[in-house]
Design an enzyme around this catalytic site. Structure first.
Site, PDB file in Angstrom:
ATOM      1  N   CYS A 139       1.177  -1.088  -0.162  1.00 54.94           N
ATOM      2  CA  CYS A 139      -0.130  -0.036  -0.294  1.00 54.94           C
ATOM      3  C   CYS A 139       1.029   0.811  -0.066  1.00 54.94           C
ATOM      4  O   CYS A 139       1.557   1.225  -1.195  1.00 54.94           O
ATOM      5  CB  CYS A 139      -1.319   0.027   1.168  1.00 54.94           C
ATOM      6  SG  CYS A 139      -0.342   0.038   3.124  1.00 54.94           S
ATOM      7  N   LYS A 140       0.794   2.558   0.829  1.00 50.67           N
ATOM      8  CA  LYS A 140       1.188   3.169   0.974  1.00 50.67           C
ATOM      9  C   LYS A 140       2.906   3.695   1.982  1.00 50.67           C
ATOM     10  O   LYS A 140       3.987   3.762   1.808  1.00 50.67           O
ATOM     11  CB  LYS A 140       0.742   4.455   1.049  1.00 50.67           C
ATOM     12  CG  LYS A 140       1.294   6.012   1.416  1.00 50.67           C
ATOM     13  CD  LYS A 140       0.573   6.853   1.314  1.00 50.67           C
ATOM     14  CE  LYS A 140       1.626   8.039   1.740  1.00 50.67           C
ATOM     15  NZ  LYS A 140       0.939   9.510   1.440  1.00 50.67           N
TER      16      LYS A 140
END
Length: 190
Positions: A150-151
């Site tokens: 994800c981030k």
């Protein structure tokens, strides 16, 4: 001086002779008295009149005897992700769980698929046909290793746990996720 609201507060103030500011702190509300008044008094060896302070008021203890033990997730490093990105393997898939608008701003790890976590948390429970209709590619089989990204690594951990509950036994999380990828490859961050 402000009026004192309870007999307990009067006895506390009489016993400890606090300043006006301390008295105001003791008299603010019942919940605050239960949680904050007794800790400083115990440290100062002041015992309130008519109270047993061996166990602080308002403190709850919880037991996790009935909870399942959560096994730790496998964590992969940048080197492993880079190797997997450069040499795709049908039995190991990188799954980016960021939303499409996030991918437009920064990019995606090469050879990874996008299954957004926030808008499609049920994705791994879908039938293969529904999964393909929704995302535009085949659903990985349950024996495929799914490496989530994800981030920063928070959503990837949650998505990996959901995939495990859906029957995927071989899941991992890229701990640094896009922030680590960008730092090591020079890709843009947002």
């Amino acid at each position: 001086m402000l009026p004192i609201r309870s007999p307990l507060s009067r006895s506390l103030i009489a016993a400890s002779r606090p300043s006006q500011a301390t008295a105001l702190r003791f008299c603010s509300c019942a919940a605050r008295r239960q949680l904050s008044v007794y800790r400083p008094l115990v440290r100062a060896n002041i015992v309130p009149v008519g109270r047993n302070i061996s166990k602080p008021l308002g403190i709850r203890t919880y037991s996790n005897k009935n909870e399942e033990v959560v096994e730790p997730l496998k964590v992969v490093t940048f080197e492993e992700i880079k190797k997997l990105s450069d040499n795709p393997d049908p039995k190991r898939v990188i799954v980016d769980v960021r939303e499409p608008h996030e991918l437009e701003r920064s990019g995606i790890i090469p050879n990874s698929i996008n299954v957004p976590f926030s808008t499609a948390p049920d994705a791994w429970f879908l039938s293969p046909d529904s999964f393909e209709d929704r995302f535009g590619f085949d659903k990985p089989s349950e024996d495929t290793e799914l490496v989530f990204s994800c981030k920063a690594g928070i959503r990837s951990n949650a998505a990996a746990r959901i995939a495990m509950s859906a029957g995927y036994g071989n899941v991992a999380s890229y701990e640094g996720s896009w922030m680590d990828w960008a730092k090591n490859t020079g890709a843009p961050t947002y």
